[in-house]
Scaffold this motif. Sequence first.
Motif, PDB file in Angstrom:
ATOM      1  N   GLN A 191       1.119  -1.185  -0.418  1.00 46.13           N
ATOM      2  CA  GLN A 191       0.307   0.311   0.085  1.00 46.13           C
ATOM      3  C   GLN A 191       0.703   0.970   0.321  1.00 46.13           C
ATOM      4  N   THR A 192       0.505   2.056  -0.531  1.00 44.22           N
ATOM      5  CA  THR A 192       1.147   3.515  -0.750  1.00 44.22           C
ATOM      6  C   THR A 192       0.024   4.230  -0.325  1.00 44.22           C
ATOM      7  N   THR A 193       0.299   5.257   0.845  1.00 43.62           N
ATOM      8  CA  THR A 193      -0.546   6.129   1.579  1.00 43.62           C
ATOM      9  C   THR A 193       0.376   7.532   1.636  1.00 43.62           C
ATOM     10  N   LEU A 252      -4.750  -1.635   6.613  1.00 44.42           N
ATOM     11  CA  LEU A 252      -5.428  -1.420   4.815  1.00 44.42           C
ATOM     12  C   LEU A 252      -6.493  -1.109   4.541  1.00 44.42           C
ATOM     13  N   ASN A 262      -7.417   4.166   5.778  1.00 48.33           N
ATOM     14  CA  ASN A 262      -6.358   5.590   6.699  1.00 48.33           C
ATOM     15  C   ASN A 262      -7.151   6.299   7.307  1.00 48.33           C
TER      16      ASN A 262
END
Length: 229
Positions: free
Chosen positions: A89-91, A162, A165
């Motif tokens: 995952q990219t946050t 996941l 956010n």
Amino acid sequence: HLEWLLSNTRDFFIVFVQCGSNSEELAVVKEEEEYQQAAQVMVAKRNVLFLQSPECTNVISNLENNGTIAAVLLDPRTDWNRWRDSIVQTTFYDNNTNDYLEQWIVQMTTPTILWYDYKSVAPIAFEKWRKIHAVLCVDVDDSTSTKVVIQQFYKACRHFRLLQNQDFVCLIVPQTERLIFNTLGIDIWSPLDFQATHGGPILPVLPTLVITDARYRTSTRRYYLDAAD
């Protein structure tokens, strides 16, 4: 003992990336300074890496060269020759929804589950800005069933992490932490006193899961899932 309880659960490796920016705006400069300070504080963490790159488009997709900050979660079994394939995952840090960069970094680097300790873990888990907690109260002397429950708890917390956010702290508290048990209203001693006085079997109280939500001004809401469920 804790390592055995958490066997086969390896947490994420986290890479923070800040893209270069030529802007001299005060807000951008301050953000870069905060990022560097956070990197210095967390340099000793073995599962965290801080990077700064003048050209981010070749590093992570969707990153722009305007001071953007991203947290990239990688599978711990990452093959570093193919690390892009291991991205879970990219946050992205959004200063419109996240009040402080430092808080966001603490949120992202908090392990999926924490084992409660008054001195080292409590200051991290119970910061004033952390409003939602999932607290699993366990009997560490009952190792077999506790291990299964903790592994299920880890999977659930990992899945939620996941999906959302949003800051959400997962915490494991052993039966020796009486103050926490009393605060949550979990009474494991009265059934034992009743058994000692009247004899006969008793229903197990642990493990018990308590979710607390302090986002409301009037009170903290609690939701219980006890051992019978």
